[in-house]
Design a protein around this motif. Structure first.
Motif, mmCIF file in Angstrom:
data_model
loop_
_atom_site.group_PDB
_atom_site.id
_atom_site.type_symbol
_atom_site.label_atom_id
_atom_site.label_comp_id
_atom_site.label_asym_id
_atom_site.label_seq_id
_atom_site.Cartn_x
_atom_site.Cartn_y
_atom_site.Cartn_z
ATOM 1 N N VAL A 294 4.100 33.371 -24.073
ATOM 2 C CA VAL A 294 3.868 31.964 -23.758
ATOM 3 C C VAL A 294 4.446 31.077 -24.859
ATOM 4 C CG1 VAL A 294 2.100 30.185 -23.416
ATOM 5 C CG2 VAL A 294 1.847 32.429 -22.321
ATOM 6 N N SER A 295 4.268 31.482 -26.088
ATOM 7 C CA SER A 295 4.782 30.707 -27.212
ATOM 8 C C SER A 295 6.301 30.600 -27.167
ATOM 9 C CB SER A 295 4.341 31.352 -28.530
ATOM 10 O OG SER A 295 4.896 30.685 -29.649
ATOM 11 N N GLN A 296 6.963 31.692 -26.789
ATOM 12 C CA GLN A 296 8.416 31.723 -26.746
ATOM 13 C C GLN A 296 8.981 31.117 -25.463
ATOM 14 O OE1 GLN A 296 9.203 35.902 -27.251
ATOM 15 N NE2 GLN A 296 8.186 35.959 -29.248
ATOM 16 N N GLY A 297 8.114 30.793 -24.508
ATOM 17 C CA GLY A 297 8.571 30.188 -23.272
ATOM 18 C C GLY A 297 9.072 31.172 -22.235
ATOM 19 N N ARG A 298 8.822 32.460 -22.445
ATOM 20 C CA ARG A 298 9.204 33.447 -21.428
ATOM 21 C C ARG A 298 8.365 33.235 -20.168
ATOM 22 N NH1 ARG A 298 8.202 39.025 -23.996
ATOM 23 N NH2 ARG A 298 8.785 39.706 -21.889
ATOM 24 N N TYR A 299 7.099 32.891 -20.383
ATOM 25 C CA TYR A 299 6.202 32.511 -19.288
ATOM 26 C C TYR A 299 5.502 31.229 -19.705
ATOM 27 C CZ TYR A 299 7.215 37.234 -17.826
ATOM 28 O OH TYR A 299 7.889 38.373 -17.461
ATOM 29 N N MET A 300 5.277 30.354 -18.741
ATOM 30 C CA MET A 300 4.713 29.059 -19.066
ATOM 31 C C MET A 300 3.215 29.120 -19.326
ATOM 32 S SD MET A 300 7.248 27.053 -19.260
ATOM 33 C CE MET A 300 8.116 28.511 -19.888
ATOM 34 N N GLY B 97 0.817 -1.204 0.000
ATOM 35 C CA GLY B 97 0.000 0.000 0.000
ATOM 36 C C GLY B 97 0.850 1.253 0.000
ATOM 37 N N CYS B 98 1.927 1.247 0.786
ATOM 38 C CA CYS B 98 2.824 2.398 0.824
ATOM 39 C C CYS B 98 3.470 2.638 -0.535
ATOM 40 C CB CYS B 98 3.908 2.189 1.880
ATOM 41 S SG CYS B 98 3.279 2.296 3.569
ATOM 42 N N LEU B 99 3.833 1.523 -1.221
ATOM 43 C CA LEU B 99 4.436 1.657 -2.541
ATOM 44 C C LEU B 99 3.463 2.281 -3.534
ATOM 45 C CD1 LEU B 99 6.340 -1.749 -2.834
ATOM 46 C CD2 LEU B 99 7.355 0.523 -2.555
ATOM 47 N N VAL B 100 2.182 1.864 -3.450
ATOM 48 C CA VAL B 100 1.167 2.433 -4.344
ATOM 49 C C VAL B 100 1.000 3.911 -4.072
ATOM 50 C CG1 VAL B 100 -1.266 2.436 -4.924
ATOM 51 C CG2 VAL B 100 -0.067 0.268 -4.667
ATOM 52 N N LEU B 101 0.880 4.291 -2.786
ATOM 53 C CA LEU B 101 0.710 5.689 -2.432
ATOM 54 C C LEU B 101 1.903 6.517 -2.872
ATOM 55 C CD1 LEU B 101 -0.846 5.343 1.143
ATOM 56 C CD2 LEU B 101 -1.998 6.084 -0.950
ATOM 57 N N THR B 102 3.099 5.956 -2.706
ATOM 58 C CA THR B 102 4.310 6.663 -3.110
ATOM 59 C C THR B 102 4.323 6.884 -4.613
ATOM 60 O OG1 THR B 102 5.537 5.690 -1.284
ATOM 61 C CG2 THR B 102 6.829 6.614 -3.096
ATOM 62 N N THR B 103 3.881 5.849 -5.362
ATOM 63 C CA THR B 103 3.829 5.968 -6.814
ATOM 64 C C THR B 103 2.844 7.042 -7.243
ATOM 65 O OG1 THR B 103 4.361 3.632 -7.051
ATOM 66 C CG2 THR B 103 3.410 4.736 -8.966
ATOM 67 N N VAL B 104 1.658 7.071 -6.622
ATOM 68 C CA VAL B 104 0.650 8.083 -6.950
ATOM 69 C C VAL B 104 1.161 9.467 -6.618
ATOM 70 C CG1 VAL B 104 -1.629 8.952 -6.364
ATOM 71 C CG2 VAL B 104 -1.282 6.498 -6.687
ATOM 72 N N ALA B 105 1.771 9.610 -5.426
ATOM 73 C CA ALA B 105 2.268 10.913 -5.002
ATOM 74 C C ALA B 105 3.364 11.422 -5.925
ATOM 75 C CB ALA B 105 2.778 10.820 -3.568
ATOM 76 N N SER B 106 4.224 10.492 -6.383
ATOM 77 C CA SER B 106 5.332 10.911 -7.233
ATOM 78 C C SER B 106 4.860 11.359 -8.603
ATOM 79 C CB SER B 106 6.343 9.767 -7.373
ATOM 80 O OG SER B 106 5.752 8.681 -8.081
ATOM 81 N N ALA B 107 3.636 10.964 -8.999
ATOM 82 C CA ALA B 107 3.100 11.375 -10.303
ATOM 83 C C ALA B 107 2.633 12.818 -10.288
ATOM 84 C CB ALA B 107 1.945 10.462 -10.696
ATOM 85 N N GLN B 108 2.472 13.409 -9.118
ATOM 86 C CA GLN B 108 2.011 14.779 -9.008
ATOM 87 C C GLN B 108 3.175 15.742 -9.221
ATOM 88 O OE1 GLN B 108 -1.323 16.342 -8.166
ATOM 89 N NE2 GLN B 108 0.021 17.751 -9.231
ATOM 90 N N ASP B 109 3.044 16.581 -10.264
ATOM 91 C CA ASP B 109 4.091 17.548 -10.561
ATOM 92 C C ASP B 109 4.087 18.681 -9.540
ATOM 93 O OD1 ASP B 109 4.862 16.385 -13.183
ATOM 94 O OD2 ASP B 109 2.817 16.963 -13.711
ATOM 95 N N ARG B 110 5.206 19.320 -9.422
ATOM 96 C CA ARG B 110 5.310 20.538 -8.618
ATOM 97 C C ARG B 110 5.416 21.701 -9.602
ATOM 98 N NH1 ARG B 110 9.040 23.983 -6.112
ATOM 99 N NH2 ARG B 110 8.457 24.644 -3.988
ATOM 100 N N VAL B 111 4.334 22.443 -9.747
ATOM 101 C CA VAL B 111 4.260 23.523 -10.733
ATOM 102 C C VAL B 111 4.258 24.865 -10.012
ATOM 103 C CG1 VAL B 111 2.850 24.563 -12.544
ATOM 104 C CG2 VAL B 111 3.020 22.072 -12.377
ATOM 105 N N ARG B 112 5.157 25.745 -10.432
ATOM 106 C CA ARG B 112 5.222 27.104 -9.906
ATOM 107 C C ARG B 112 5.356 28.043 -11.097
ATOM 108 N NH1 ARG B 112 3.956 24.252 -6.431
ATOM 109 N NH2 ARG B 112 4.721 24.077 -4.279
ATOM 110 N N TRP B 113 4.238 28.542 -11.585
ATOM 111 C CA TRP B 113 4.253 29.368 -12.789
ATOM 112 C C TRP B 113 3.814 30.799 -12.477
ATOM 113 C CZ3 TRP B 113 1.177 25.639 -16.511
ATOM 114 C CH2 TRP B 113 2.030 24.590 -16.911
ATOM 115 N N GLN B 114 4.478 31.745 -13.106
ATOM 116 C CA GLN B 114 3.996 33.124 -13.118
ATOM 117 C C GLN B 114 2.884 33.204 -14.161
ATOM 118 O OE1 GLN B 114 7.933 34.793 -14.011
ATOM 119 N NE2 GLN B 114 7.817 35.943 -12.089
#
Length: 364
Positions: free
Chosen positions: A91-97, A23-40
């Motif tokens: 956004v197209s040029q990648g200056r902001y995501m 169960g811990c392995l499953v939870l760890t796998t699910v949690a690791s799939a969540q990205d950490r996004v910090r966008w302006q």
């Protein structure tokens, strides 16, 4: 002979331990799939403008909550990072995501965006537009339109019809348009030019000063809900409906294509769900706020009028000419226009027969 027990106490404990580890392995796998996004997140409209500015705050809050704050978008008001008209390129040029905008601002280089932004005269209203977008061809065509820019567009808000504009004099016939200097956007602006109007596209933050100083004689901007914040009622007394030039206004989250592809399925779904939630919230807020805004204007002494049928018919005729010419020049515009028109015919039959004729009741 007695049946043997399947488990003794030791084997049961080992089984529970193994299950816990699994169960811990499953939870760890699910949690690791969540990205950490910090966008302006640069936005096109001030976030205090009801219905067109406020939805972005709802979207940011929602995506933060459903992601457990793994996805955090920081809002920057218009001009803080970049001007509103530069969001697509940045956004197209990648200056902001990502950026949050009205896509019609980029219709100069991509005429088809008039159709996706709601900026086509006598076009789809919100219920019909949403049906076309989510269940017909709209979403696929929208994404195809942005492929050359490597941008992933997401419908992230919709509001009702705009006002037909604020004028420094009564408009009683199409002749009264001649000679006016007016802020106007989209194909509606081209229509007004053919009726003798000098058109400028001015950002929201500059409208009050332009009207007050007499740089322009009239302006359209958004639905009535947004106009009290702009303060037009303080300096202009003639306000007209209906929004013939923009029967709906859509708002979109534009995401850099590479950044979008690099997100997990879970994160992409969270952003999609947040935007769908915002579409509902924005539409409901606009209907609520528009109703109160008209009442407020009348209390302040504004003459809230409605263009005559004759004026609307003239506007429709010129609009059809302009739209046909744009479609002739632009294949993508023609493809999307034909898709919308085909749907409007089908939807219009249902809407006409299925809904009550409210105007006949109001006339009583």
């Amino acid at each position: 002979m007695k049946n043997k027990k399947c488990f003794n106490n030791d084997s049961l404990k080992r089984s529970v331990k193994i299950a816990s580890v699994a169960g811990c392995l499953v939870l760890t796998t699910v949690a690791s799939a969540q990205d950490r996004v910090r966008w302006q997140l640069p936005i096109a409209f001030p976030s205090n403008l009801p219905a067109i500015g406020t939805p972005v705050k709802k979207m940011v809050q929602t995506v933060g909550e459903i992601s457990g704050d793994s996805v955090q978008l920081r809002i920057y008001e218009p001009g803080e990072l970049i001007p509103p008209f530069e969001i697509l390129d940045s956004v197209s040029q990648g200056r902001y995501m990502a950026g949050y905008t009205w896509v019609g601002y980029d219709a100069g280089s991509m005429p088809v965006l008039n159709l996706f932004g709601g900026g086509v005269p006598f076009g789809l209203e919100p219920p019909g537009y949403l049906a076309w977008h989510y269940f017909d061809e709209g979403k696929d065509l929208l994404e195809k339109a942005y492929e050359p820019y490597d941008v992933h567009p997401i419908l992230c808000g919709i509001v009702g019809p705009e006002g037909a504009g604020w004028y420094n004099k009564p408009i009683e016939s199409v002749e009264d348009f001649k000679g006016l200097r007016m802020r106007f956007a989209g194909i509606g602006g081209q229509v007004m030019e053919r009726l003798g109007v000098s058109v400028n596209l001015i950002p929201a933050g500059d409208l009050y000063q332009a009207m007050e100083r007499g740089t322009i004689d009239a302006t359209e901007f958004s639905s009535p809900a947004a106009d009290p914040v702009l303060g037009m009622h303080e300096i202009v007394s003639h306000y007209y409906m209906p929004g013939w030039h923009q029967s709906a206004t859509t708002l979109h989250l534009l995401v850099n294509g590479e950044a979008w592809r690099n997100l997990s399925d879970q994160t992409r779904s969270q952003i999609d769900v947040a935007c769908r939630s915002t579409v509902l919230d924005a539409y409901a807020e606009s209907e609520f706020s528009n109703s109160h805004a008209l009442q407020y204007f009348e209390e302040k002494g504004v003459k809230v009028g409605r263009f005559s049928d004759e004026i609307l018919q003239s506007l429709k005729e010129v609009s059809e000419e302009v739209v046909a010419e744009v479609a002739e020049r632009d294949d993508m515009f023609r493809t999307v226009m034909e898709s919308q028109q085909k749907w409007m015919e089908l939807f219009g039959e249902w809407h006409y027969k299925g809904y009550l004729p409210r105007e006949s009741f109001l006339a009583e």
